[in-house]
Scaffold this motif. Structure first.
Motif, PDB file in Angstrom:
ATOM      1  N   ARG A 123       0.827  -1.200   0.000  1.00 18.33           N
ATOM      2  CA  ARG A 123       0.000   0.000   0.000  1.00 18.33           C
ATOM      3  C   ARG A 123       0.865   1.254   0.000  1.00 18.33           C
ATOM      4  NH1 ARG A 123      -5.511  -0.100   3.409  1.00 18.33           N
ATOM      5  NH2 ARG A 123      -6.552  -1.833   2.364  1.00 18.33           N
ATOM      6  N   PHE A 124       0.226   2.374  -0.309  1.00 20.00           N
ATOM      7  CA  PHE A 124       0.911   3.660  -0.250  1.00 20.00           C
ATOM      8  C   PHE A 124       1.048   4.078   1.215  1.00 20.00           C
ATOM      9  CE2 PHE A 124      -0.553   3.430  -4.524  1.00 20.00           C
ATOM     10  CZ  PHE A 124       0.304   4.217  -5.284  1.00 20.00           C
ATOM     11  N   THR A 125       2.282   4.350   1.641  1.00 15.38           N
ATOM     12  CA  THR A 125       2.528   4.721   3.039  1.00 15.38           C
ATOM     13  C   THR A 125       3.419   5.946   3.169  1.00 15.38           C
ATOM     14  OG1 THR A 125       4.399   3.171   3.126  1.00 15.38           O
ATOM     15  CG2 THR A 125       2.246   2.348   3.864  1.00 15.38           C
ATOM     16  N   ALA A 126       3.886   6.500   2.053  1.00 13.41           N
ATOM     17  CA  ALA A 126       4.769   7.665   2.108  1.00 13.41           C
ATOM     18  C   ALA A 126       4.679   8.433   0.796  1.00 13.41           C
ATOM     19  CB  ALA A 126       6.217   7.240   2.371  1.00 13.41           C
ATOM     20  N   ASP A 127       4.939   9.726   0.850  1.00 10.68           N
ATOM     21  CA  ASP A 127       4.949  10.547  -0.353  1.00 10.68           C
ATOM     22  C   ASP A 127       6.086  10.121  -1.273  1.00 10.68           C
ATOM     23  OD1 ASP A 127       2.823  12.048   0.513  1.00 10.68           O
ATOM     24  OD2 ASP A 127       4.038  13.707   1.246  1.00 10.68           O
ATOM     25  N   GLY A 128       5.817  10.166  -2.560  1.00  5.74           N
ATOM     26  CA  GLY A 128       6.856   9.894  -3.543  1.00  5.74           C
ATOM     27  C   GLY A 128       7.215   8.430  -3.692  1.00  5.74           C
ATOM     28  N   ARG A 129       6.542   7.547  -2.979  1.00  2.26           N
ATOM     29  CA  ARG A 129       6.864   6.118  -3.032  1.00  2.26           C
ATOM     30  C   ARG A 129       5.800   5.373  -3.824  1.00  2.26           C
ATOM     31  NH1 ARG A 129       5.024   1.783  -0.084  1.00  2.26           N
ATOM     32  NH2 ARG A 129       6.376  -0.057  -0.045  1.00  2.26           N
ATOM     33  N   GLU A 130       6.232   4.598  -4.806  1.00  4.25           N
ATOM     34  CA  GLU A 130       5.328   3.795  -5.620  1.00  4.25           C
ATOM     35  C   GLU A 130       5.444   2.340  -5.174  1.00  4.25           C
ATOM     36  OE1 GLU A 130       2.431   3.437  -8.640  1.00  4.25           O
ATOM     37  OE2 GLU A 130       3.476   5.263  -8.021  1.00  4.25           O
ATOM     38  N   PRO A 131       4.454   1.816  -4.446  1.00  5.13           N
ATOM     39  CA  PRO A 131       4.559   0.445  -3.945  1.00  5.13           C
ATOM     40  C   PRO A 131       4.420  -0.580  -5.068  1.00  5.13           C
ATOM     41  CG  PRO A 131       2.393   1.318  -3.479  1.00  5.13           C
ATOM     42  CD  PRO A 131       3.190   2.450  -4.074  1.00  5.13           C
ATOM     43  N   ASP A 132       4.684  -1.820  -4.729  1.00  3.15           N
ATOM     44  CA  ASP A 132       4.631  -2.902  -5.710  1.00  3.15           C
ATOM     45  C   ASP A 132       3.246  -3.531  -5.808  1.00  3.15           C
ATOM     46  OD1 ASP A 132       7.332  -2.626  -6.276  1.00  3.15           O
ATOM     47  OD2 ASP A 132       7.911  -3.952  -4.622  1.00  3.15           O
ATOM     48  N   GLY A 133       2.268  -2.935  -5.146  1.00  3.79           N
ATOM     49  CA  GLY A 133       0.931  -3.512  -5.119  1.00  3.79           C
ATOM     50  C   GLY A 133       0.256  -3.525  -6.475  1.00  3.79           C
TER      51      GLY A 133
END
Length: 264
Positions: A123-133
């Motif tokens: 899931r998205f948990t931080a700005d600027g981060r693209e998760p692998d979901g």
């Protein structure tokens, strides 16, 4: 006089039953009455993570997405999973406005409801981060044609799990598209609602309502979905420049309504 008293008593006796039944469930209703957009406290507030921290901010009771250069920006939030059973409705609604005239771009503004793969680490948990979901779901897009003077509305189905869709990217063929009677005008406030109705197992209908601004009447269109996720836990909004460079979002809510039979 006796008849009037009977009616009043009937209303008083009915109200407690309606409250106990609690027919409508507010999944979230974010008015952005805070200074920190990363507060997760549903249903009053969701944490909105952005792909471009420098282009996203809270302004009054608005969530602002602003792009100075060509590119895209997106905000994503997660909420407690909600599932649709036959007869139930799910409605995503919000208000928005643009500060600058739009330019001719397909799918310049995209919003939708999605189902994640259920893994917290994806899931998205931080700005600027693209998760692998991997996500799948339903989106609605606004496209600008004829040098930005014509607005096209589309419903897009993302049936195959993959990265979270974003504005301007190559989207699947829309199963529904309509031309709105007038373009978006800067400074005017518009209202949008994406509504899903589970009619039967494996059969869902989508409704897109668009109103406000210079539209004398709302644009309402309905279409059956070939297939749709049963549950949803993610909401996202994205824009791409030069189609939309300055977007204000407000009063974002998701309402879950039970089947009509449950209200009788």
């Amino acid at each position: 006089m006796r008849r009037r008293l009977v009616l009043v008593l009937g209303l008083v006796l009915t109200l407690p039953a309606l409250r106990a039944q609690d027919p409508v469930r507010v999944i979230f209703e974010d008015e952005f009455e805070r200074t920190d957009r990363l507060v997760q406290n549903p249903p009053a507030a969701l944490a909105w993570y952005t792909s471009n921290p420098g282009a996203t901010s809270l302004r009054g009771t608005n969530l602002r997405l602003f792009l100075r250069r060509d590119g895209d920006s997106r905000v994503v939030a997660h909420f407690p999973r909600v599932e649709l059973s036959p007869g139930e409705h799910l409605a995503l609604s919000f208000r928005f406005s643009i500060a600058t005239p739009p330019h001719e771009v397909a799918d310049a503004f995209l919003f939708g409801l999605y189902e994640s793969d259920g893994k917290p680490e994806n899931r998205f948990t931080a700005d600027g981060r693209e998760p692998d979901g991997k996500f799948r779901g339903l989106g609605a897009s606004l496209s600008f044609a004829d040098q930005g003077t014509r607005l096209d509305l589309s419903l897009l189905r993302f049936a195959k799990a993959g990265p979270l869709p974003r504005a301007g990217a190559r989207a699947p063929e829309p199963f529904f598209r309509v031309k709105a009677p007038s373009p978006l005008n800067p400074g005017r406030t518009y209202q949008a609602e994406l509504r899903l109705i589970a009619e039967a197992p494996g059969k869902t209908r989508a409704e897109l309502e668009f109103s406000g601004g210079d539209l004398e009447k709302g644009v309402i269109h309905r279409a059956p979905l070939p297939s749709a996720p049963r549950g949803f836990d993610t909401v996202a909004f994205s824009i791409v420049r030069p189609g939309v460079s300055d977007l204000y979002l407000s009063a974002i809510s998701l309402i879950h309504e039970p089947a009509l039979d449950a209200l009788r």
